[in-house]
Enzyme design. Structure first.
Site, PDB file in Angstrom:
ATOM      1  N   ARG A  92      49.392 -24.397  71.888  1.00 20.91           N
ATOM      2  CA  ARG A  92      48.748 -24.059  70.621  1.00 20.91           C
ATOM      3  C   ARG A  92      47.410 -23.348  70.784  1.00 20.91           C
ATOM      4  NH1 ARG A  92      48.759 -29.845  68.016  1.00 20.91           N
ATOM      5  NH2 ARG A  92      48.325 -30.328  70.197  1.00 20.91           N
ATOM      6  N   SER A  93      46.501 -23.910  71.558  1.00 17.84           N
ATOM      7  CA  SER A  93      45.167 -23.298  71.631  1.00 17.84           C
ATOM      8  C   SER A  93      45.168 -21.946  72.350  1.00 17.84           C
ATOM      9  CB  SER A  93      44.137 -24.267  72.219  1.00 17.84           C
ATOM     10  OG  SER A  93      44.499 -24.735  73.487  1.00 17.84           O
ATOM     11  N   CYS A 123      43.504 -27.800  71.793  1.00 20.31           N
ATOM     12  CA  CYS A 123      44.678 -28.644  71.582  1.00 20.31           C
ATOM     13  C   CYS A 123      44.684 -29.707  72.678  1.00 20.31           C
ATOM     14  CB  CYS A 123      45.967 -27.821  71.534  1.00 20.31           C
ATOM     15  SG  CYS A 123      46.457 -27.021  73.078  1.00 20.31           S
TER      16      CYS A 123
END
Length: 153
Positions: free
Chosen positions: A15-16, A9
């Protein structure tokens, strides 16, 4: 053969790392051996743990993100991983621009593994919807693991 997957991300604090933790937990539950990591295209948060509200949302769903630390994508990642999955189209574009000639990693979108009309994982750092982002990450994780299981059989 162990599949090596990198989730990417922007800052590697929402997110990641969530994708890394969720896929790790779901793969372990299925007995799948994967090597997972996450990184950001930007360098603002190097060495920092995932964002507090993202950690809290993950913890509420049974995922521990606390041991993860932000890092930036490196050129070596394109040959160290089998797949590099981006959280949004800008991340994918940035990755494609960074990829060295002849890189072996397959670039793609994490949301390609969702059976719904989702073209990216919205960044909860900006949207403030940590639970919604995590729910989408869980669905994409299930789809990814289903696809990997089909490949192996």
């Amino acid at each position: 053969m162990t599949q090596r997957i990198l989730f990417v991300c922007l800052g590697n604090i929402c997110r990641s790392p969530s994708a890394e933790a969720v896929v790790a937990a779901k793969a372990a539950a299925r007995g799948l051996r994967l090597e997972l990591d996450s990184a950001g295209t930007g360098d603002w948060h190097l060495g920092e743990p995932p964002y507090g509200p993202m950690q809290a949302a993950g913890q509420a769903r049974g995922y521990d993100l606390s041991g993860l630390r932000a890092r930036q994508v490196s050129v070596s990642d394109f040959n160290d991983f089998d797949m590099i999955l981006a959280m949004d189209r800008q991340n994918l574009s940035d990755l494609a621009a960074m990829a060295p000639a002849g890189a072996r990693a397959e670039l793609g979108m994490f949301t390609d593994y969702v059976d719904e009309d989702a073209d990216h994982v919205p960044d909860p750092y900006h949207t403030r919807d940590f639970d919604g982002a995590l729910a989408l990450v869980e669905r994409a994780a299930d789809g990814l693991l289903d696809a990997l299981a089909r490949k192996r059989s």
